[in-house]
Scaffold this active site. Structure first.
Site, PDB file in Angstrom:
ATOM      1  N   GLU A   1      -3.700   4.753   3.846  1.00 47.78           N
ATOM      2  CA  GLU A   1      -5.089   5.240   3.880  1.00 47.78           C
ATOM      3  C   GLU A   1      -5.029   6.278   4.699  1.00 47.78           C
ATOM      4  O   GLU A   1      -5.669   6.165   5.864  1.00 47.78           O
ATOM      5  CB  GLU A   1      -5.911   4.292   4.139  1.00 47.78           C
ATOM      6  CG  GLU A   1      -6.339   3.205   2.814  1.00 47.78           C
ATOM      7  CD  GLU A   1      -7.657   2.295   3.237  1.00 47.78           C
ATOM      8  OE1 GLU A   1      -8.304   2.135   4.121  1.00 47.78           O
ATOM      9  OE2 GLU A   1      -7.896   2.082   2.224  1.00 47.78           O
TER      10      GLU A   1
ATOM     11  N   GLU B   1      -5.865  -1.499  -4.049  1.00 44.46           N
ATOM     12  CA  GLU B   1      -6.377  -2.585  -3.478  1.00 44.46           C
ATOM     13  C   GLU B   1      -7.887  -2.821  -3.886  1.00 44.46           C
ATOM     14  O   GLU B   1      -8.544  -1.960  -4.316  1.00 44.46           O
ATOM     15  CB  GLU B   1      -6.546  -2.260  -1.775  1.00 44.46           C
ATOM     16  CG  GLU B   1      -5.251  -2.042  -1.171  1.00 44.46           C
ATOM     17  CD  GLU B   1      -6.040  -1.754   0.416  1.00 44.46           C
ATOM     18  OE1 GLU B   1      -6.828  -2.043   0.722  1.00 44.46           O
ATOM     19  OE2 GLU B   1      -4.824  -1.179   1.178  1.00 44.46           O
TER      20      GLU B   1
HETATM   21  C1  GLA Z   1      -8.183  -1.120   3.469  1.00 48.38           C
HETATM   22  C2  GLA Z   1      -6.700  -0.993   3.959  1.00 48.38           C
HETATM   23  C3  GLA Z   1      -6.302  -2.628   4.096  1.00 48.38           C
HETATM   24  C4  GLA Z   1      -7.219  -3.641   4.322  1.00 48.38           C
HETATM   25  C5  GLA Z   1      -8.411  -3.552   3.522  1.00 48.38           C
HETATM   26  C6  GLA Z   1      -9.278  -4.425   3.963  1.00 48.38           C
HETATM   27  O1  GLA Z   1      -8.389  -0.735   2.241  1.00 48.38           O
HETATM   28  O2  GLA Z   1      -5.846  -0.422   3.492  1.00 48.38           O
HETATM   29  O3  GLA Z   1      -5.007  -2.572   4.999  1.00 48.38           O
HETATM   30  O4  GLA Z   1      -7.611  -3.290   5.856  1.00 48.38           O
HETATM   31  O5  GLA Z   1      -9.091  -2.099   3.552  1.00 48.38           O
HETATM   32  O6  GLA Z   1     -10.531  -4.484   2.862  1.00 48.38           O
END
Ligand code: GLA
Ligand code: ZN
Length: 672
Positions: free
Chosen positions: A148, A303
């Site tokens: 991210e 995710e």
């Molecule tokens: C983000 C991050 C993860 C985690 C999730 C939790 O998407 O990439 O590492 O922190 O959020 O929802």
């Protein structure tokens, strides 16, 4: 990639190395749940390189081998999203500096400078070492670059890099002064060396500077990521690379990041059950479509939460069926994966209470595990959908650079221009008609679409007006809304009338714009010509329009401009240019687009009307078309009106859907 839907998610075995039984059991559970892919290595740096230059890859190899033997593939992450303590202790320059000039302390993540040569060198070293070690491991199918990517750094290195970047954008300082309009308030620069990043302690009033800074941050981040990919390649990792993007993130221009990666992926955490789920589904669907449109090919859901998150204001559980619905929605919009954060819940620190496939209890007899397993079984049978494409004839322009400028512009409403909501209105209106929709930036071509809507396209860049003109001339239907075509790439106002360069195409000129207080409203009244006789409520902004050949289709109902045009249509070339002068209610867009999109010949995916609470999408492979119908209501829905023919690939019936149920129908491409 292979003909299967990737199913699994982020897994952090490094947190469990002292529990070998748990690690062994996890793999058994994964197999049972139908998991075929896990992401490893995100944030594992301190376990991979516990001391500078001393790599410990043995534990990772052991786990990777075991996963591979169990038929589970690996998405291998580079660990640059968070750094070990030794690194910032020895090289403090790797830590981020805030806009007030203060350097952060060690901790958190997203806390590094994208410019720092030391950080880049250390990242490059571990990335290359990882690629050397695992680049030829048969389990590895994809590289996950960092995590991210986001944020910005104001350190002296970044400031200098910004100046160097600016020198490449402008012929000389005079040109920069012109583009940024620095004569205003006597903010002229005499040389590039004088320029500082925008800061609330200093310069924030030069909008061109603010925009260029954001462009620079994007360029620097993209460059950082491309260096990571290069390191992986040089180390021998030839698998495709991705970066996981975030929901509606406006810190970066994702167009530029997308150019660096082979496959786009993103992390989706919708607030289910907060409002009507169909609205959340539409909002999440728009993001899916935005991510797919970055490369116009399948993306990955990198995710999602199998249960509830722990960082939302209220982290609600998913009602039975919601997990499958949310996961299949990703597929419906073009994802080739359903991946979770996370496989096993961590024991401590800030995400210990974030949902996971396996929770602290550690058993399989949980509601969440059973739902994950049941979906795993279903996805196994849907492998043929992987790789199929989405064909959209309608698009909504939702452009982050426009958002940057709009939100910074100091214009008629500084408390809410509601760009996201405006984009959603256009998007939903099209989705309700049962169409696939691309969500694109201004940089993308318009050819191939029949209908394009550009809500509040305040900033035009790189010849947007010419693109719109050509699109309409060639026969497309283009809808532009209020407060569009006002300013250029540097947020410098266009001279000579707006929407810039298009007053002849739209047959109007915007003369003034009224801003309404939050509690105020006006009405847009139809005399029954194009739209049914009646009226629509409008809020926030009302453009006053001078007709220059266009036909008014709505007129204002109230205020001193009552009776003057509020929306217009103008035939131009072989197409149609429609201007919506005010922020009308959803029903306006629904009724207007139903008419315009049909006239423009945009294909609908189903024969009949889409019932309330239902979403329809489709994907095409060479031989077949897959139509997804999803019920976002917690009650059965009658879908006979869709008149869906074809073979059922998933779900029960073409007549009715249960609560949160999905139907996937395969039909021959020619039956449409
Ligand atoms: C983000 C991050 C993860 C985690 C999730 C939790 O998407 O990439 O590492 O922190 O959020 O929802
Ligand atoms: Zn920096």
């Amino acid at each position: 990639m292979q003909q299967k839907i990737l199913y699994g998610g982020d897994y952090y075995p490094e947190q469990w190395l002292k529990y070998p039984d748990i690690l062994a059991q996890d793999v058994e559970y994964m197999k049972e749940a139908g998991i075929n892919t896990v992401t490893l290595g995100v944030f594992a740096w301190s376990m991979l390189e516990p001391e500078e230059g001393r790599y410990e890859f043995g534990w990772l190899r052991g786990i990777m081998d075991r996963l591979y033997e169990s038929g589970i593939s690996v998405i291998l992450a580079t660990p640059s999203g968070a750094r070990p303590k030794w690194l910032s202790d020895r090289y403090p320059e790797v830590l981020r500096v805030r806009e007030d000039g203060r350097r952060n302390l060690f901790g958190g993540r997203h806390n590094h400078c994208y410019t720092s040569p030391v950080y880049r060198e250390k990242v490059r070293a571990i990335d290359m070492a990882l690629a050397r070690e695992f680049g030829s491991h048969p389990a590895v199918i994809l590289w996950h670059i960092s995590n991210e990517l986001g944020g910005e750094c104001h350190c002296p290195l970044c400031q200098q890099a910004f100046r160097d970047w600016l020198k490449k954008q402008y012929r000389d300082i005079e040109e920069l002064n012109d583009c940024w309009c620095t004569t205003f308030w006597s903010h002229r620069y005499q040389s590039f060396e004088q320029i500082e990043a925008p800061s609330s302690l200093g310069e924030k009033a030069v909008h061109g500077l603010n925009l260029d800074w954001k462009r620079f941050v994007t360029a620097q981040t993209a460059d950082f990521a491309s260096e990571e990919i290069r390191a992986v390649r040089e180390g021998g990792g030839s698998q495709p690379a991705t970066m996981n993007l975030m929901y509606d993130y406006s810190g970066l221009d994702y167009d530029e990041l997308a150019k660096q990666m082979d496959t786009v992926s993103w992390d989706s955490y919708p607030l289910w059950h907060k409002q009507e789920d169909i609205r959340t589904a539409m909002d999440n669907g728009m993001q899916h479509d935005f991510m797919r449109s970055l490369k116009k090919k399948p993306f990955l859901l990198m995710e999602s939460c199998p249960s509830a998150t722990n960082w939302q204001g209220v982290s609600k559980l998913k009602k039975p069926g919601m997990l499958a619905a949310a996961s299949l929605q990703a597929l419906a919009h073009g994802s080739d994966s359903v991946l979770y954060f996370q496989i096993r819940q961590s024991r401590g620190s800030s995400e210990k209470l974030h949902g996971a496939v396996i929770d602290h209890y550690g058993g399989r007899d949980t509601r969440v595990f059973q739902e994950v397993k049941s979906l795993g079984g279903s996805l196994k049978k849907l492998g043929e959908i992987a790789g199929s494409r989405t064909k959209a004839e309608a698009a909504v322009i939702y452009d982050v650079q426009n958002r940057w400028a709009l939100e910074d512009s100091q214009g008629p409403r500084n408390k809410g221009m509601h760009l996201h909501e405006a984009a959603m209105k256009s998007y939903q209106a099209l989705k309700k008609l049962g169409m696939n929709v691309d969500v694109i930036s201004q940089s993308q071509p318009l050819e191939g679409y029949r209908f394009v809507a550009a809500p509040i396209l305040y900033l035009f860049r790189d010849g947007m007006e010419e693109k719109i003109r050509r699109f309409v001339e060639a026969g497309g239907c283009f809808v532009l809304t209020y407060w569009s075509g006002i300013s250029d790439r540097w947020d410098r106002c266009f001279l000579g009338g707006t929407p810039y360069g298009l007053t002849d195409v739209f047959g109007i000129r915007r003369t003034e714009t009224d801003a309404l207080y939050d509690q105020e409203e006006n009405r847009m009244v139809s005399d029954g010509q194009l739209l049914p006789k009646g009226e629509y409520v409008c809020r926030n902004l009302c453009d006053l329009l001078e007709l220059k050949g266009a036909e008014p289709i709505l007129r204002y109902g109230d205020d001193f401009y009552a009776g003057s045009p509020a929306a217009t249509v103008h035939a131009f070339g072989a197409g149609k240019a429609v201007y919506v002068g005010a922020d009308g209610e959803q029903r306006l867009y629904d009724e207007l687009y139903a008419r315009l999109a049909a006239e423009a010949g945009v294909e609908t995916l189903t024969a009949g009307a889409v019932p309330e609470g239902i979403e329809v999408c489709s994907r095409c492979s060479e031989k077949a078309e897959y139509v997804f119908v999803q019920n976002y209501r917690n009650e059965p829905a009658d879908i006979r009106s869709l008149d869906l023919k074809g073979e059922i690939l998933y779900g029960g019936s073409q007549n009715e859907l249960g609560p949160y149920e999905t139907l996937i129908v395969r039909r021959q491409k020619s039956t449409r």
